[in-house]
Design a protein around this motif. Structure first.
Motif, PDB file in Angstrom:
ATOM      1  N   MET A 146       0.852  -1.210   0.000  1.00 55.65           N
ATOM      2  CA  MET A 146       0.000   0.000   0.000  1.00 55.65           C
ATOM      3  C   MET A 146       0.876   1.244   0.000  1.00 55.65           C
ATOM      4  SD  MET A 146      -2.952   0.888   2.766  1.00 55.65           S
ATOM      5  CE  MET A 146      -3.750  -0.668   2.451  1.00 55.65           C
ATOM      6  N   ASN A 181       2.120   5.085   0.282  1.00 56.66           N
ATOM      7  CA  ASN A 181       1.822   6.258   1.110  1.00 56.66           C
ATOM      8  C   ASN A 181       1.959   7.546   0.321  1.00 56.66           C
ATOM      9  OD1 ASN A 181       1.346   4.769   3.444  1.00 56.66           O
ATOM     10  ND2 ASN A 181       3.527   4.689   3.937  1.00 56.66           N
ATOM     11  N   TYR A 241      -7.177   0.655  -0.849  1.00 56.47           N
ATOM     12  CA  TYR A 241      -7.047   1.054   0.549  1.00 56.47           C
ATOM     13  C   TYR A 241      -8.356   0.781   1.283  1.00 56.47           C
ATOM     14  CZ  TYR A 241      -3.148   4.026  -1.091  1.00 56.47           C
ATOM     15  OH  TYR A 241      -1.992   4.505  -1.656  1.00 56.47           O
ATOM     16  N   SER A 242      -8.254   0.389   2.517  1.00 62.23           N
ATOM     17  CA  SER A 242      -9.428   0.407   3.395  1.00 62.23           C
ATOM     18  C   SER A 242      -9.830   1.862   3.631  1.00 62.23           C
ATOM     19  CB  SER A 242      -9.093  -0.245   4.735  1.00 62.23           C
ATOM     20  OG  SER A 242     -10.024   0.140   5.737  1.00 62.23           O
ATOM     21  N   ARG A 286     -10.392   3.184   6.232  1.00 59.80           N
ATOM     22  CA  ARG A 286      -9.723   3.653   7.451  1.00 59.80           C
ATOM     23  C   ARG A 286      -8.389   4.332   7.145  1.00 59.80           C
ATOM     24  NH1 ARG A 286     -12.527   1.208  11.680  1.00 59.80           N
ATOM     25  NH2 ARG A 286     -13.841  -0.528  10.998  1.00 59.80           N
ATOM     26  N   TYR A 287      -7.893   4.171   5.911  1.00 54.85           N
ATOM     27  CA  TYR A 287      -6.642   4.802   5.506  1.00 54.85           C
ATOM     28  C   TYR A 287      -6.879   6.065   4.691  1.00 54.85           C
ATOM     29  CZ  TYR A 287      -4.100   0.686   7.111  1.00 54.85           C
ATOM     30  OH  TYR A 287      -3.567  -0.316   7.889  1.00 54.85           O
ATOM     31  N   TRP A 288      -8.045   6.657   4.865  1.00 55.18           N
ATOM     32  CA  TRP A 288      -8.389   7.863   4.107  1.00 55.18           C
ATOM     33  C   TRP A 288      -7.323   8.944   4.226  1.00 55.18           C
ATOM     34  CZ3 TRP A 288     -10.726  10.325   0.419  1.00 55.18           C
ATOM     35  CH2 TRP A 288     -10.889  11.715   0.480  1.00 55.18           C
ATOM     36  N   THR A 289      -6.770   9.149   5.411  1.00 55.69           N
ATOM     37  CA  THR A 289      -5.796  10.230   5.594  1.00 55.69           C
ATOM     38  C   THR A 289      -4.577  10.057   4.689  1.00 55.69           C
ATOM     39  OG1 THR A 289      -4.828   9.025   7.472  1.00 55.69           O
ATOM     40  CG2 THR A 289      -6.494  10.703   7.966  1.00 55.69           C
ATOM     41  N   GLN A 290      -4.269   8.814   4.284  1.00 54.34           N
ATOM     42  CA  GLN A 290      -3.120   8.585   3.417  1.00 54.34           C
ATOM     43  C   GLN A 290      -3.384   9.001   1.976  1.00 54.34           C
ATOM     44  OE1 GLN A 290      -1.203   4.798   3.641  1.00 54.34           O
ATOM     45  NE2 GLN A 290      -1.468   4.590   5.862  1.00 54.34           N
ATOM     46  N   GLU A 319     -14.047   0.607   0.173  1.00 58.37           N
ATOM     47  CA  GLU A 319     -12.632   0.633  -0.154  1.00 58.37           C
ATOM     48  C   GLU A 319     -12.371   1.846  -1.040  1.00 58.37           C
ATOM     49  OE1 GLU A 319     -11.721  -3.015  -2.138  1.00 58.37           O
ATOM     50  OE2 GLU A 319     -12.908  -2.545  -3.910  1.00 58.37           O
TER      51      GLU A 319
END
Length: 378
Positions: free
Chosen positions: A1, A3, A22-23, A25-29, A66
């Motif tokens: 994944m 960054n 991405y899940s 939950r990884y929105w900030t990335q 996702e």
């Protein structure tokens, strides 16, 4: 994944396209990549990072969507959300895939419009092909694309589908640019009947309660006050008709309170109140993005007297307010849906489509067979 949060300015190339998954939950990335793609592609308010982040915070845990990022070489050239739900149609569980911020329960629905595959111009075919290939490796029966803008991205997404159903709806709007250029009064573009109704309504409210005024909420306190007034008026009207009203949903309410808090300081949301003396006639809740005002929700104070026309009057005054006081606003968009007041006040329109792409699965064939049987029995 990865960054990486860069969207590089590179010419179109023949490099391989890849999909990063991405899940939610990884929105900030990926938020900065999404934001840049939205800006460069000219996407609507409903695809801004503010809207998406807010939607994920309210519905992410329930839907577990996702995030897909499409890259060509080192450049991020497209992105989308994919959410999944199982719905029962005639007793058969259909597996549905939804594009972007959609798929939430109907009672909580935020109603995305001007939706699209977020993509840089020139990459639509390749990104759509990669998305279809990605979905081909998963289990689903229907791909739901709500409120889609017409264009090459939408065409590419629906190419070579087994079966497609479409429902089109006009999003009517008022183009303020030629009015300013020609120094023309907005009222002059309306029919004589509409002008007469507006004047009668103005006289009615002035005689009933006092001078007419329109105000845009200028502080967080005013925004909260206007929004609460809108909710009260909206719910009173709909509950009086035996309906529940959209603000009966806790998630819908939470979504918009959070959105207002997040975007008010950026001029992303507008709340306008029209009053006669101390009496509130109507409150409008709108979004503002890239020069366009999107009218989203309202609350009106109705009277038995048919001269009142609170909705017609409130929108008329709001359009005049933007025309005279906000030169950065280029058009006032009523969003989709056919209503008499929209036809009376707006002459231009853009078409949006609600699309369902079906796969030739056993479940889809069973549903279709049951529909044909029901039609034959009737």
């Amino acid at each position: 994944m990865s960054n990486s949060a860069e969207v590089l300015d590179k010419p179109l190339s023949r490099e391989a396209y890849v999909v990063e998954t991405y899940s939610w939950r990884y929105w900030t990335q990926v938020a900065s990549v999404w934001d840049e793609l939205c800006r460069r592609s000219g996407a609507s308010f409903f695809l801004t990072a503010d809207w998406v982040e807010n939607w994920l915070s309210i519905f992410g845990q329930h839907l577990e969507p996702e995030i897909l990022v499409f890259r060509c070489g080192d450049s991020a050239v497209g992105a989308c959300l994919i959410a999944r739900q199982v719905v029962r149609i005639k007793g058969i569980p259909l597996r549905r895939v939804f594009l972007n911020c959609s798929g939430e329960p109907p009672a909580d629905g935020t109603c995305i419009e001007y939706n699209r595959l977020l993509c840089l111009p020139g990459h639509e075919q390749e990104v759509s092909s990669e998305l279809r290939a990605h979905l081909a490796g998963t289990h689903w029966d229907e791909f739901v694309l709500p409120g889609m803008e017409l264009g090459p991205g939408t065409d590419a997404l629906t190419a070579d589908a087994f079966r497609i159903s479409k429902s089109a709806s006009a999003s009517r709007y008022v183009d303020l640019v030629p009015l300013r250029q020609e120094g023309k009064a907005y009222e002059s573009t309306l029919s004589s009947n509409t002008r007469q109704q507006i004047r009668r309504s103005l006289r009615f409210y002035e005689e009933l309660s006092g001078p007419i005024a329109i105000k845009q909420a200028a502080t967080e306190a005013e925004t909260s006050q206007f929004f609460n007034e809108l909710i009260e008026l909206h719910q009173k009207s709909w509950v009086g008709k035996g309906e529940r009203g959209v603000f009966s949903s806790e998630k819908f309410m939470a979504f918009h309170r959070r959105l207002i808090e997040r975007t008010f300081s950026k001029d992303g949301v507008h709340l306008l109140r029209v009053s006669a003396g101390s009496a509130v006639i109507g409150v409008l809740y709108c979004f503002f993005h890239r020069g366009r005002v999107y009218f989203y929700q309202s609350g009106f104070s109705y009277h038995d007297d048919n001269r009142s026309k609170p909705g017609l009057l409130t929108h008329f005054l709001a359009i005049n307010y933007y025309l005279s006081s906000r030169p950065d606003v280029v058009d006032y968009d009523f969003l989709a849906g056919d209503s008499q007041y929209k036809r009376s006040l707006a002459k231009q329109q853009r078409l949006l489509e609600w699309i369902v792409v079906q796969r030739p699965t056993l479940r889809v064939r069973l549903v279709e067979a049951l529909r044909r049987l029901k039609k034959k029995l009737k």
